[in-house]
Scaffold this active site. Structure first.
Site, PDB file in Angstrom:
ATOM      1  N   GLY A   1      41.599  47.657  51.370  1.00  0.00           N
ATOM      2  CA  GLY A   1      42.856  48.921  51.105  1.00  0.00           C
ATOM      3  C   GLY A   1      43.208  48.712  50.089  1.00  0.00           C
ATOM      4  N   GLY A   2      43.856  47.799  50.013  1.00  0.00           N
ATOM      5  CA  GLY A   2      44.235  47.110  48.384  1.00  0.00           C
ATOM      6  C   GLY A   2      43.664  47.452  46.976  1.00  0.00           C
ATOM      7  N   ILE A   3      44.591  46.972  45.640  1.00  0.00           N
ATOM      8  CA  ILE A   3      43.998  48.142  44.668  1.00  0.00           C
ATOM      9  C   ILE A   3      43.086  46.594  44.075  1.00  0.00           C
ATOM     10  CG2 ILE A   3      45.475  46.581  43.470  1.00  0.00           C
ATOM     11  CD1 ILE A   3      46.011  48.833  41.390  1.00  0.00           C
ATOM     12  N   ASP A   4      43.470  45.412  44.280  1.00  0.00           N
ATOM     13  CA  ASP A   4      42.757  44.224  44.108  1.00  0.00           C
ATOM     14  C   ASP A   4      40.784  44.674  44.162  1.00  0.00           C
ATOM     15  OD1 ASP A   4      44.047  42.843  42.189  1.00  0.00           O
ATOM     16  OD2 ASP A   4      44.881  41.922  44.420  1.00  0.00           O
TER      17      ASP A   4
ATOM     18  N   CYS B   1      28.599  29.431  13.307  1.00  0.00           N
ATOM     19  CA  CYS B   1      30.142  29.687  14.011  1.00  0.00           C
ATOM     20  C   CYS B   1      31.476  28.982  13.676  1.00  0.00           C
ATOM     21  CB  CYS B   1      29.633  29.232  15.371  1.00  0.00           C
ATOM     22  SG  CYS B   1      30.605  30.352  16.663  1.00  0.00           S
TER      23      CYS B   1
ATOM     24  N   GLY C   1      35.005  42.081  50.976  1.00  0.00           N
ATOM     25  CA  GLY C   1      36.259  42.526  51.504  1.00  0.00           C
ATOM     26  C   GLY C   1      36.499  43.659  50.710  1.00  0.00           C
TER      27      GLY C   1
ATOM     28  N   GLU D   1      23.131  31.325  17.250  1.00  0.00           N
ATOM     29  CA  GLU D   1      23.390  29.532  17.610  1.00  0.00           C
ATOM     30  C   GLU D   1      22.524  29.267  18.532  1.00  0.00           C
ATOM     31  OE1 GLU D   1      27.732  28.533  18.092  1.00  0.00           O
ATOM     32  OE2 GLU D   1      27.326  26.837  18.155  1.00  0.00           O
TER      33      GLU D   1
ATOM     34  N   GLU E   1      48.312  36.477  41.042  1.00  0.00           N
ATOM     35  CA  GLU E   1      48.144  35.558  42.397  1.00  0.00           C
ATOM     36  C   GLU E   1      47.534  33.977  42.673  1.00  0.00           C
ATOM     37  OE1 GLU E   1      46.330  39.353  45.393  1.00  0.00           O
ATOM     38  OE2 GLU E   1      44.764  37.506  44.188  1.00  0.00           O
TER      39      GLU E   1
ATOM     40  N   THR F   1      38.235  38.611  44.977  1.00  0.00           N
ATOM     41  CA  THR F   1      38.823  39.658  44.199  1.00  0.00           C
ATOM     42  C   THR F   1      39.737  39.215  43.567  1.00  0.00           C
ATOM     43  OG1 THR F   1      39.517  39.813  46.863  1.00  0.00           O
ATOM     44  CG2 THR F   1      37.621  41.331  46.001  1.00  0.00           C
TER      45      THR F   1
ATOM     46  N   LYS G   1      25.731  21.118  12.473  1.00  0.00           N
ATOM     47  CA  LYS G   1      27.012  21.787  12.354  1.00  0.00           C
ATOM     48  C   LYS G   1      28.075  20.761  12.480  1.00  0.00           C
ATOM     49  CE  LYS G   1      29.919  24.881  15.857  1.00  0.00           C
ATOM     50  NZ  LYS G   1      29.338  25.944  17.606  1.00  0.00           N
TER      51      LYS G   1
ATOM     52  N   LYS H   1      44.800  24.550  44.368  1.00  0.00           N
ATOM     53  CA  LYS H   1      43.877  24.993  45.038  1.00  0.00           C
ATOM     54  C   LYS H   1      42.741  25.492  44.001  1.00  0.00           C
ATOM     55  CE  LYS H   1      47.407  27.082  47.674  1.00  0.00           C
ATOM     56  NZ  LYS H   1      47.691  29.191  48.958  1.00  0.00           N
TER      57      LYS H   1
END
Lengths: 572, 572
Positions: A325-328, A148, A322, A41, A434, A429, A112, A544
């Site tokens: 040290g965190g998981i994300d 589609c 950046g 398409e 969040e 990240t 379509k 935000k």
């Protein structure tokens, strides 16, 4: 009749590059003696071209490309999608059309009818729906060619027309559907179910050709296929890759389509993940938020493709992010290395006085494991200079969010300095949990050109890390085990201000993906106070998210253009 | 039949507040012996409620409010807009409906047929269009009740239905149109022309009731009115204000509607600004970009209302912004003082070593003229601390954009610190010309919760300042006279890297508002090299604008949700 399925990664508006790809594939198919090649398409121009479609010169460029391709189709026929002017005096200016090119010219045009206008889709913004329908004819065969969504009304009742019902009056022998159907983690099953439902209802085989590749937020996973009228899948193109495959159509209703040699075996994905309708199903949250190799692996692949194509299509090569040290940030780093190569990923470690020793160690361990370039830029002196500049005005006020955010914004500024100086793209990240509750600093950790995890709940972040570490430990174990913290004040933990992620993610899923409000959530046993607080946080964070980076979409309801909320609205 | 026109400023999703307003107006109209009170489109719930409409609990809340209001309508009838479930099995889940409430219950429901789905409008995302049409009846009169766009097909051919054509078969004696039609600088004339065209075609008087008030980006200007079948406007409600007015309908086709005592005289705005169709009209650019008291005054009022309502509806009172001594921040400052009061506007002066003496003086002069609070926070020491932190990594590279952006981002961080510390909302001061070509720093001068000038070209910024200074000089003359500069490096001028604003704005207007590409622009005599450069700048800045603050819309094509472009698209 030998038919080629061309699953291609297009670049929106890049007519030259797309033409090279399309014409090379037609040439290949000619060489391989195909009678017909099928593209997806709106292959011409790319999808979604959005408001490029409103520029007359863009539509003219599409038409010129279509005519050029038609001239090229002499010993072969070609089905291809292209936006085209609506010649009627009334209605929207364009049609979303499929063309049959043959003998050097345009033989048929199909418009379509069912125009998705929900979630990320805006098709009625541009296109007039078809109101009449006719089969195309090729080598004496009547073919029901649809675009589609035209065959998706079999499961949804969002439309009052049904193209296939009308086309069946002509007794076609084959269905061909060309699509630009973006990925989310359960879309592959939904797609196959939809194709099955059509095949069973109309007793016809179907050839389905989809886009592949990412266009900023939207990731197209391909998965083009051929399904016989008994629902056997006789050709399956790979997911997340460009591909060209052939099938032989022997003609006649219900007759077998033979797949050619390079048939890819279909993984029976339905066994691993069952699709259930949204809204009425709180169990869906459990299913999505629980770990499964299949689902997690699929999300992993999608994110890698999303990163890779963003860079390729915007003409950049290297990324910066950046590492806290965190998981994300650890997860984004691994994904970026996979997508771009370790030589193209640069990380900054920017500790403050609140950063723990283990955070620095965890970040360094990850850097060592991945063999990437690290820069160490402590922010204490920067924070001090901000604080002393603000001292006169802030005197007598307690330390708080303003000071915490200085840290996040100083880091954002440093990352953007690296981005500006070296031409790296900054990866964001922030995760979906969040982003949902506004737990992030605008112009701070919300900086970045592309949100890698903005559609990935914290629970899924853990799953992806587990998946990555299955064979060998790449993400340091301590990163996975320690309690999440923004480390913006002493001993801060995410759980100080938010419910545990397990509970939070479930509430968020039911609210965001399933549209449940306070009444539905409390009726299903969730604590009224917690639910009210969470939904209020979600609503209050609209301002935000409005300024957040575009987010790679992996779910049926991602933040960004698929979820449009009032900013000053007060409903919760 | 005495009819009340209720022009109201609703707050999306704030059912309590809206109910208080609506019920008080009904009460007032009852007291004043009105037979009917007319509210605007989707008055219940507010407009645009966007994806709140997808939450079942939101739709239920709307229905409950409608039923509650019906009970209240005993000695009076009421026409009011409300979203409502579509009871059919097929089609979208909702209708955009108008209800006639009378005798304590719902008497009639009319569904909207023509659903604007272009620019900022997404109505087909939510609503199923009406396919059948019937007049409502009140006191023996047949009334053709329509909703906003339903009567706009008289000038556009974007739809294939025509509600009024069908309704006329019943020989109604009056048209009532309820609307939620947002402001742009030439919308008032277009609206009156559309109403005139309907009145002349159908030989009927019309009562038109519109929203007033701002909903983040969208500003509704009111301007509700009553037009007789000879196109005389016999009642005109004010622009940009809430208002209640009465007219007496004597009954019978073409019979006169008498406006009551509080009739507002209509300013004949058409004499001052003629409306021309877009696209074919390069002259339109000249007209809009030239100064006129009427047009400029109207934009001024709209921006003031936009600021005021953003604060009121998000529950904030005070604003902060950075004053550079330049024209954009000066203008925003004046608008904010008008909208919020001088006691609620706080400004920061944040000079760097590149800030000129005159900039500081100009800023201070403005502060004195407005009597607002000023904070002086030089950024040199902050920049130094950033630069020394980056020294090791940046050594050997020339100074450039990275260092310039450090200044803009340090200022953004300081402004956000004030915002966080004192609960001020940061106002963004970027203008449309800058936003178009990406002449601004993400997370720097692009910070802010609301973009006040993001839909105002630099040429119009000058016009607004001239307008403000008509009676007395508020904005320092030097601010208006000096050449624009970002002052991020020695002797920098905007004209170093951009065409003169007069030329730039014209190209931008033709490209953005009129959708002209390189072919159309060069065909009209614009220099190919300049045009190509400008359009490339516009396309390359999509990633920046994606993260920009929401922008007060004053033109027919503002950046933001009304202009949806691919980010990695490569067409120019």
């Amino acid at each position: 009749m030998k038919i080629a399925l061309a699953q291609v990664n297009y670049h929106i508006g890049n007519f030259e590059a797309n033409y090279l790809k399309i014409s090379a594939l037609i040439e290949q198919a000619k060489t391989d003696k195909a009678d017909l090649i099928v593209f997806s398409e709106l292959a011409i121009g790319g999808y979604p071209a959005r408001d490029f479609l409103e520029e007359p010169s863009y539509i003219e460029a599409c038409l010129q490309q279509l005519l050029q391709l038609a001239l090229f189709c002499t010993d072969i026929s070609c089905i291809i999608g292209c936006p085209v002017k609506n010649k009627a005096e009334e209605g929207k200016k364009l049609h979303n059309a499929a063309f049959l090119l043959s003998n050097g010219k345009i033989m048929f045009q199909v418009n379509k009818a069912l125009l998705p206008t929900y979630d990320v889709f805006d098709e009625y913004r541009y296109f007039e729906p078809a109101k009449s329908f006719a089969c195309i004819e090729l080598q004496g065969h009547k073919i029901a060619l649809t675009i589609c969504e035209d065959i998706w009304n079999i499961q949804k009742s969002m439309y009052t027309q049904s193209p296939m019902e009308v086309l069946m009056l002509e007794k076609p022998v084959l269905m061909i559907n060309i699509a630009a159907s973006p990925f989310h983690y359960s879309q592959a099953e939904r797609r196959i179910e939809t194709l099955e439902a059509n095949v069973l209802k109309y007793r016809l085989p179907i050839i389905y050709v989809n886009h592949v590749g990412a266009q900023t937020e939207l990731i197209f996973d391909g998965g083009s296929l051929v399904m016989l009228s008994d629902t056997t899948i006789t050709a399956q193109l790979p997911y997340f890759e460009e591909n060209l495959q052939y099938v032989d159509f022997l003609g006649g209703r219900n007759e077998v389509i033979l797949a050619s040699d390079n048939l890819v075996t279909l993984v029976d994905q339905k066994k691993n993940f069952s699709v259930k309708p949204l809204l009425s199903m709180p169990e869906l949250a459990d299913e999505v938020l629980a770990y499964s190799d299949l689902l997690t692996g699929r999300i992993y692949q999608a994110l890698v493709l999303g990163i890779r194509d963003y860079f390729k299509k915007s003409g950049f090569r290297s990324a910066v992010l950046g590492l806290s040290g965190g998981i994300d940030s650890a997860l984004v780093c691994v994904l970026a290395v996979h997508a771009l190569g370790s030589e193209n990923v640069h990380v900054l470690l920017m500790p403050s006085k609140y950063s723990s020793d283990h955070s620095l160690k965890d970040a360094r361990d990850l850097v060592d494991n991945l063999g990437i370039q690290m820069h160490f830029v402590p922010i204490s002196s920067i924070i001090s200079s901000f604080e002393s500049s603000l001292k006169a005005d802030f005197i007598g006020f307690e330390q708080g969010i303003a000071e915490e955010n200085l840290q996040a914004r100083s880091r954002g500024t440093l990352l953007m300095a690296f981005s500006n100086k070296f031409g790296h793209i900054l990866l964001n990240t922030s995760n979906k949990s969040e982003a949902a509750v506004g737990y992030g600093t605008l112009y701070g950790d919300m900086c970045g050109a592309l949100g890698i995890l903005g559609d990935v709940y914290k629970s899924q972040v853990y799953q992806l890390c587990k998946y990555i570490n299955l064979k060998e430990v790449i993400i340091p174990t301590n990163t996975l085990l320690k309690p999440p913290s923004a480390e913006l004040r002493p001993d801060q933990k995410d759980s100080d201000s938010l419910p545990a992620y397990e509970l939070l993610d479930k509430i968020l899923f039911l609210h965001i993906e399933c549209k449940w409000g306070v009444p539905e959530l409390t009726a299903h046993g969730f604590d009224c106070e917690i639910v009210t607080k969470v939904i209020k946080l979600v609503n209050n964070a609209e301002f935000k998210r409005y300024q957040a980076a575009p987010i790679l979409r992996i779910s049926p309801k991602a933040f960004g253009m698929g979820r449009r909320m009032p900013i000053v609205g007060k409903y919760s």
